[in-house]
Design a protein around this motif. Sequence first.
Motif, PDB file in Angstrom:
ATOM      1  N   PHE B 105      -8.283   4.429   3.530  1.00 33.79           N
ATOM      2  CA  PHE B 105      -7.001   4.813   2.940  1.00 33.79           C
ATOM      3  C   PHE B 105      -6.544   3.769   1.929  1.00 33.79           C
ATOM      4  CE2 PHE B 105      -7.204   6.511   7.278  1.00 33.79           C
ATOM      5  CZ  PHE B 105      -7.223   7.860   6.971  1.00 33.79           C
ATOM      6  N   LEU B 106      -5.844   4.220   0.923  1.00 33.28           N
ATOM      7  CA  LEU B 106      -5.380   3.321  -0.135  1.00 33.28           C
ATOM      8  C   LEU B 106      -4.229   2.461   0.363  1.00 33.28           C
ATOM      9  CD1 LEU B 106      -5.448   5.705  -3.234  1.00 33.28           C
ATOM     10  CD2 LEU B 106      -7.169   4.043  -2.506  1.00 33.28           C
ATOM     11  N   ILE B 107      -4.120   1.286  -0.204  1.00 39.19           N
ATOM     12  CA  ILE B 107      -3.090   0.344   0.234  1.00 39.19           C
ATOM     13  C   ILE B 107      -1.690   0.926   0.000  1.00 39.19           C
ATOM     14  CG2 ILE B 107      -2.749  -1.003  -1.904  1.00 39.19           C
ATOM     15  CD1 ILE B 107      -3.073  -3.534  -0.093  1.00 39.19           C
ATOM     16  N   ARG B 112       3.927   2.554   2.188  1.00 37.47           N
ATOM     17  CA  ARG B 112       4.960   3.563   2.424  1.00 37.47           C
ATOM     18  C   ARG B 112       5.088   3.946   3.902  1.00 37.47           C
ATOM     19  NH1 ARG B 112       3.770   8.353   0.760  1.00 37.47           N
ATOM     20  NH2 ARG B 112       1.605   7.944   0.161  1.00 37.47           N
ATOM     21  N   LYS B 113       3.964   3.905   4.626  1.00 40.39           N
ATOM     22  CA  LYS B 113       3.965   4.456   5.985  1.00 40.39           C
ATOM     23  C   LYS B 113       3.269   3.525   6.963  1.00 40.39           C
ATOM     24  CE  LYS B 113       4.141   9.115   4.312  1.00 40.39           C
ATOM     25  NZ  LYS B 113       3.760  10.505   4.518  1.00 40.39           N
ATOM     26  N   GLN B 114       3.464   3.821   8.251  1.00 42.36           N
ATOM     27  CA  GLN B 114       2.695   3.093   9.247  1.00 42.36           C
ATOM     28  C   GLN B 114       1.981   4.075  10.166  1.00 42.36           C
ATOM     29  OE1 GLN B 114       5.089   0.943  12.166  1.00 42.36           O
ATOM     30  NE2 GLN B 114       6.914   1.709  11.157  1.00 42.36           N
ATOM     31  N   ILE B 115       0.988   3.573  10.882  1.00 44.69           N
ATOM     32  CA  ILE B 115       0.211   4.442  11.754  1.00 44.69           C
ATOM     33  C   ILE B 115       0.986   4.687  13.043  1.00 44.69           C
ATOM     34  CG2 ILE B 115      -1.893   4.572  13.150  1.00 44.69           C
ATOM     35  CD1 ILE B 115      -3.270   3.085  10.828  1.00 44.69           C
ATOM     36  N   GLU B 141       0.151  15.917   5.005  1.00 44.65           N
ATOM     37  CA  GLU B 141       0.563  14.692   4.328  1.00 44.65           C
ATOM     38  C   GLU B 141       0.468  13.452   5.232  1.00 44.65           C
ATOM     39  OE1 GLU B 141       4.599  13.116   2.060  1.00 44.65           O
ATOM     40  OE2 GLU B 141       4.632  14.964   3.257  1.00 44.65           O
ATOM     41  N   ASP B 142       0.639  13.670   6.541  1.00 44.65           N
ATOM     42  CA  ASP B 142       0.686  12.542   7.467  1.00 44.65           C
ATOM     43  C   ASP B 142      -0.484  12.475   8.439  1.00 44.65           C
ATOM     44  OD1 ASP B 142       3.013  11.378   6.509  1.00 44.65           O
ATOM     45  OD2 ASP B 142       4.292  12.726   7.669  1.00 44.65           O
ATOM     46  N   GLU B 143      -1.425  13.385   8.300  1.00 41.55           N
ATOM     47  CA  GLU B 143      -2.510  13.383   9.283  1.00 41.55           C
ATOM     48  C   GLU B 143      -3.870  13.560   8.624  1.00 41.55           C
ATOM     49  OE1 GLU B 143      -1.726  15.248  13.052  1.00 41.55           O
ATOM     50  OE2 GLU B 143      -3.824  15.875  13.227  1.00 41.55           O
ATOM     51  N   TYR B 144      -4.794  12.697   9.017  1.00 42.62           N
ATOM     52  CA  TYR B 144      -6.148  12.719   8.471  1.00 42.62           C
ATOM     53  C   TYR B 144      -7.155  12.784   9.612  1.00 42.62           C
ATOM     54  CZ  TYR B 144      -3.843  11.131   4.219  1.00 42.62           C
ATOM     55  OH  TYR B 144      -3.019  11.045   3.129  1.00 42.62           O
ATOM     56  N   HIS B 145      -8.208  13.555   9.420  1.00 41.60           N
ATOM     57  CA  HIS B 145      -9.334  13.538  10.355  1.00 41.60           C
ATOM     58  C   HIS B 145     -10.482  12.812   9.654  1.00 41.60           C
ATOM     59  CE1 HIS B 145      -7.871  17.366  12.646  1.00 41.60           C
ATOM     60  NE2 HIS B 145      -7.010  16.370  12.681  1.00 41.60           N
ATOM     61  N   VAL B 146     -11.200  12.014  10.400  1.00 37.95           N
ATOM     62  CA  VAL B 146     -12.321  11.263   9.827  1.00 37.95           C
ATOM     63  C   VAL B 146     -13.553  11.500  10.685  1.00 37.95           C
ATOM     64  CG1 VAL B 146     -13.193   8.960   9.210  1.00 37.95           C
ATOM     65  CG2 VAL B 146     -10.750   9.473   8.967  1.00 37.95           C
ATOM     66  N   GLU B 147     -14.669  11.717  10.037  1.00 38.92           N
ATOM     67  CA  GLU B 147     -15.925  11.840  10.767  1.00 38.92           C
ATOM     68  C   GLU B 147     -16.867  10.734  10.327  1.00 38.92           C
ATOM     69  OE1 GLU B 147     -18.531  15.486  12.188  1.00 38.92           O
ATOM     70  OE2 GLU B 147     -18.772  15.223  10.037  1.00 38.92           O
ATOM     71  N   ARG B 162      -2.661   9.482  12.394  1.00 40.08           N
ATOM     72  CA  ARG B 162      -1.372  10.080  12.053  1.00 40.08           C
ATOM     73  C   ARG B 162      -0.429   8.988  11.566  1.00 40.08           C
ATOM     74  NH1 ARG B 162       1.419  12.530  16.873  1.00 40.08           N
ATOM     75  NH2 ARG B 162      -0.380  13.906  16.992  1.00 40.08           N
ATOM     76  N   PHE B 163       0.124   9.196  10.387  1.00 39.20           N
ATOM     77  CA  PHE B 163       1.069   8.239   9.791  1.00 39.20           C
ATOM     78  C   PHE B 163       2.499   8.729   9.985  1.00 39.20           C
ATOM     79  CE2 PHE B 163      -2.892   7.415   7.607  1.00 39.20           C
ATOM     80  CZ  PHE B 163      -2.898   6.047   7.428  1.00 39.20           C
ATOM     81  N   VAL B 164       3.437   7.825   9.886  1.00 43.76           N
ATOM     82  CA  VAL B 164       4.834   8.208  10.031  1.00 43.76           C
ATOM     83  C   VAL B 164       5.688   7.351   9.088  1.00 43.76           C
ATOM     84  CG1 VAL B 164       5.412   6.590  11.904  1.00 43.76           C
ATOM     85  CG2 VAL B 164       6.574   8.796  11.758  1.00 43.76           C
TER      86      VAL B 164
END
Lengths: 164, 164
Positions: B105-107, B112-115, B141-147, B162-164
């Motif tokens: 993820f980009l800095i 802007r958000k935290q995990i 916008e706030d949730e990413y899945h990674v494989e 998940r970011f908030v």
Amino acid sequence: MEDVCRLFIDHSSAILDKDGKKAGYTRSIWTMINLNAHEPADLLTLHGGSIVDYVCNESCPIEKPSCIEMTAGKPSAKLTAKCGNIDTSGYTNSIRYIGHILGLFLIQLYVRKQIQRFEMAYMAESCYGDELFFSEEEVNEDEYHVEIEKNDYRAVYHARVRFV
Amino acid sequence: MEDVCRLFIDHSSAILDKDGKKAGYTRSIWTMINLNAHEPADLLTLHGGSIVDYVCNESCPIEKPSCIEMTAGKPSAKLTAKCGNIDTSGYTNSIRYIGHILGLFLIQLYVRKQIQRFEMAYMAESCYGDELFFSEEEVNEDEYHVEIEKNDYRAVYHARVRFV
């Protein structure tokens, strides 16, 4: 403080155990950066040069760092500095440089040998998003020099790793 | 132990402060690997299934993990598992997976958000020298899945961030 010259301080320290016996040592070279000018300060002119009064005569058994020479080589690894490589000052963290350098060597080397000395010298800082290129040079069976360059192949970091 | 079935244990724990007050919680799912067969043991047949007697009725406020679905995507990052990624069992360390995933993820996102939640599920182990491929999918916008896949594109690891 072992010694001081215009730009550098030779700094060493002893780690004492609970009985006050020396259990370990550190050695490093420091420079003082003027945060406005982003340049090293002339230590011998600050405070009338009184920094020399703090030189003390304690010995440190850790070998002093020496110049780490590199002949230009082809990078063997490349890394883009990510969030997790950057510390709160915005620069790549030294521990990350060390981790990536140790990863250049094959696991078979670590099975046979251990690191006796890891020496490092900074030429420049690298930041988030910089492309970092790693080149290593085998000086002899037990010693390797590693160079990290960034973007335009400007040297960032030299390391010497000695195995035993 | 919150629950147990043939292959899995739902495990949770509370971290108590010095006054015995709950200050934090953990939640994980465990399996018991037979080291000779390299397969999960049937928990309900071991010791006459008496493991069910250890289920206790404490609640844990951490949301249970759920299935992390991925649609096949093009890897955005690649990594070869080096010495520093491997733990003493010879497998890639979970902390390294997490570190590399956070680096996808980009800095600007971290500014802007935290995990809020980092969920992970293991499909297979990876070892020294394995090529690891990372693909991420923005669920919203706030949730990413990674494989993470290895070598022959076999799934190793799924994560939900998940970011908030």
